[in-house]
Design a protein around this motif. Structure first.
Motif, PDB file in Angstrom:
ATOM      1  N   ILE A   1       0.704  -1.159   0.127  1.00 43.83           N
ATOM      2  CA  ILE A   1       0.099  -0.075   0.104  1.00 43.83           C
ATOM      3  C   ILE A   1       0.697   1.438   0.096  1.00 43.83           C
ATOM      4  CG2 ILE A   1      -1.910   1.366   1.293  1.00 43.83           C
ATOM      5  CD1 ILE A   1      -2.112  -1.635   2.776  1.00 43.83           C
TER       6      ILE A   1
ATOM      7  N   TYR B   1      -0.869  -2.647  -4.498  1.00 50.34           N
ATOM      8  CA  TYR B   1      -1.381  -1.746  -3.436  1.00 50.34           C
ATOM      9  C   TYR B   1      -2.111  -2.756  -2.528  1.00 50.34           C
ATOM     10  CZ  TYR B   1      -1.544   1.329  -7.791  1.00 50.34           C
ATOM     11  OH  TYR B   1      -0.820   2.001  -8.693  1.00 50.34           O
TER      12      TYR B   1
ATOM     13  N   TYR C   1      -6.101   4.158   1.676  1.00 41.29           N
ATOM     14  CA  TYR C   1      -4.937   3.335   2.335  1.00 41.29           C
ATOM     15  C   TYR C   1      -4.668   3.466   3.751  1.00 41.29           C
ATOM     16  CZ  TYR C   1      -3.590   3.029  -2.896  1.00 41.29           C
ATOM     17  OH  TYR C   1      -3.526   3.065  -4.119  1.00 41.29           O
TER      18      TYR C   1
ATOM     19  N   ARG D   1      -8.066   0.654  -7.531  1.00 36.10           N
ATOM     20  CA  ARG D   1      -7.229   0.418  -6.311  1.00 36.10           C
ATOM     21  C   ARG D   1      -7.700  -0.670  -5.540  1.00 36.10           C
ATOM     22  NH1 ARG D   1      -5.492   3.920  -9.354  1.00 36.10           N
ATOM     23  NH2 ARG D   1      -4.059   5.533  -9.022  1.00 36.10           N
TER      24      ARG D   1
ATOM     25  N   SER E   1      -5.926  -4.325  -4.721  1.00 37.73           N
ATOM     26  CA  SER E   1      -5.531  -4.708  -3.569  1.00 37.73           C
ATOM     27  C   SER E   1      -5.944  -6.156  -3.186  1.00 37.73           C
ATOM     28  CB  SER E   1      -6.342  -3.547  -2.410  1.00 37.73           C
ATOM     29  OG  SER E   1      -5.812  -2.391  -2.786  1.00 37.73           O
TER      30      SER E   1
END
Ligand code: TXA
Ligand code: MG
Length: 333
Positions: free
Chosen positions: A150, A231, A291, A322, A326
């Motif tokens: 991240i 991420y 994040y 994102r 992730s």
């Protein structure tokens, strides 16, 4: 070591370190960057070593102003100049044909270079001082996290990711945008978005005169943020539709699993999870905090991070991108 960046002593130290080929982490409006002299291949090699990043991944070169662009890029098309006028300083990276002298170390072996003037006072002060110190004035900086992890949005996150391996971390508070810059390729004809970000295709269209396509996978130049698994937190992460959240949490509880939830709607009345993180229900507020929320959940000792799915609207495209990545990369650390 983290330092209050607004002291001019720290800028002097930062410039000295960069000039000597050392690394300096610094804040931008998007995420924190791990900076090195972009004209010094030995300094750039340290960035790759500290991040654990493959060498063929190009870095973004940060500049103090667009006046420096012709030094780094050649044959800059009109459309790129128009984008710079409208959006720099700001969360926009332009991919342009590189000048012959620009080291392949920074371009990942490609004939193009990514350039950006960041919209953060600490980054700009650092860039202006570095440019005034002689040399080429560009600071190559990927996000200041270990590869695939991240991106950091506070100085403390950088310390957590890379502490001990970076001699100076300038502290400029929490990043206002919170996700990485929008990357637009202007190196071959029509502008194309390689990585979605805070600046949406719709806003770019107002300047371009057409809606740019988004090409984040095959055919595009290498963009490490376009790898499917990126991420990522260390804990497993799943995205679950709002209407299924409650049933999903209850099923986990039944199995004795501890889950943490990142949501943008109100918590359900029953079946409270181990940890609940409420984020703003607007895409910009959400991006600013996502994040940090994932990091917090990583520390909450849960078995699974459950993220409430996001609205399927263009304004949410960048954070949705994102989240997908992730989820694909989570749980491998
Ligand atoms: O917001 C941001 O862009 C942050 C801050 C620190 O500026 N930086 C950032 O850097 O996200 P990084 O290295 O984590 O991601 C930059 C992306 C990478 O995916 C890289 O592959 C791509 O930019 N990139 C850089 N130069 C490129 C080039 N010549 N062609 C294609 N992609 C390029
Ligand atoms: Mg990154």
């Amino acid at each position: 070591m983290i330092d209050d960046s607004f002291s001019s002593n720290n800028f002097v130290r930062a410039v000295k370190l960069l000039r000597a080929g050392a690394l300096v982490a610094f804040p931008t409006e998007t995420v924190y960057g791990l900076g090195a002299d972009a004209a010094n291949p030995a300094a750039i090699a340290k960035v790759f070593a500290v991040k654990g990043r493959p060498f063929n991944h190009p870095l973004i070169v940060h500049l103090a102003s667009r006046d420096a662009v012709p030094h780094w890029a050649e044959g800059v098309p009109d459309v790129a100049w128009r984008l710079m006028e409208h959006f720099w300083p700001g969360p926009l990276t332009l991919i342009l044909k590189k000048q012959a002298w620009v080291p392949f170390a920074v371009s990942g072996g490609q004939e193009t270079v990514g350039l950006r003037v960041p919209g953060h006072p600490v980054a700009l002060e650092l860039l202006h001082r570095f440019a005034a110190d002689g040399g080429h004035g560009g600071i190559a900086a990927p996000s200041a996290n270990r590869f695939g992890r991240i991106s950091p949005t506070t100085a403390a996150h950088v310390e957590e990711e890379l502490g001990g391996r970076v001699p100076l971390i300038l502290d400029g508070g929490a990043c206002a945008v919170g996700i990485e810059s929008t990357i637009v390729d202007c190196s071959r004809g029509e502008a194309v978005v390689l990585r979605p970000g805070h600046l949406s295709p719709q806003r770019l269209a107002a300047v371009l005169g057409y809606l740019p396509s988004i090409i984040t996978t095959a055919g595009a130049p290498r963009v490490s943020g376009s790898l499917t698994a990126h991420y990522a937190p260390q804990t497993q992460l799943r995205v679950i539709a709002s209407r299924h959240l409650l049933a999903f949490i209850n099923a986990l509880r039944h199995k004795g699993e501890r889950c943490g939830i990142i949501a943008h709607s109100q918590p359900p009345q029953l079946g409270m999870p181990h940890a609940w993180k409420m984020l703003p229900a607007d895409p910009f507020g959400y991006a600013q905090e996502i994040y940090a929320a994932m990091r917090e959940m990583d520390h909450a000792a849960v078995d699974l991070i459950v993220v409430e799915s996001l609205p399927d609207a263009p304004a949410w495209a960048a954070v949705s991108d994102r989240l997908r990545r992730s989820a694909a990369g989570a749980g491998r650390g």
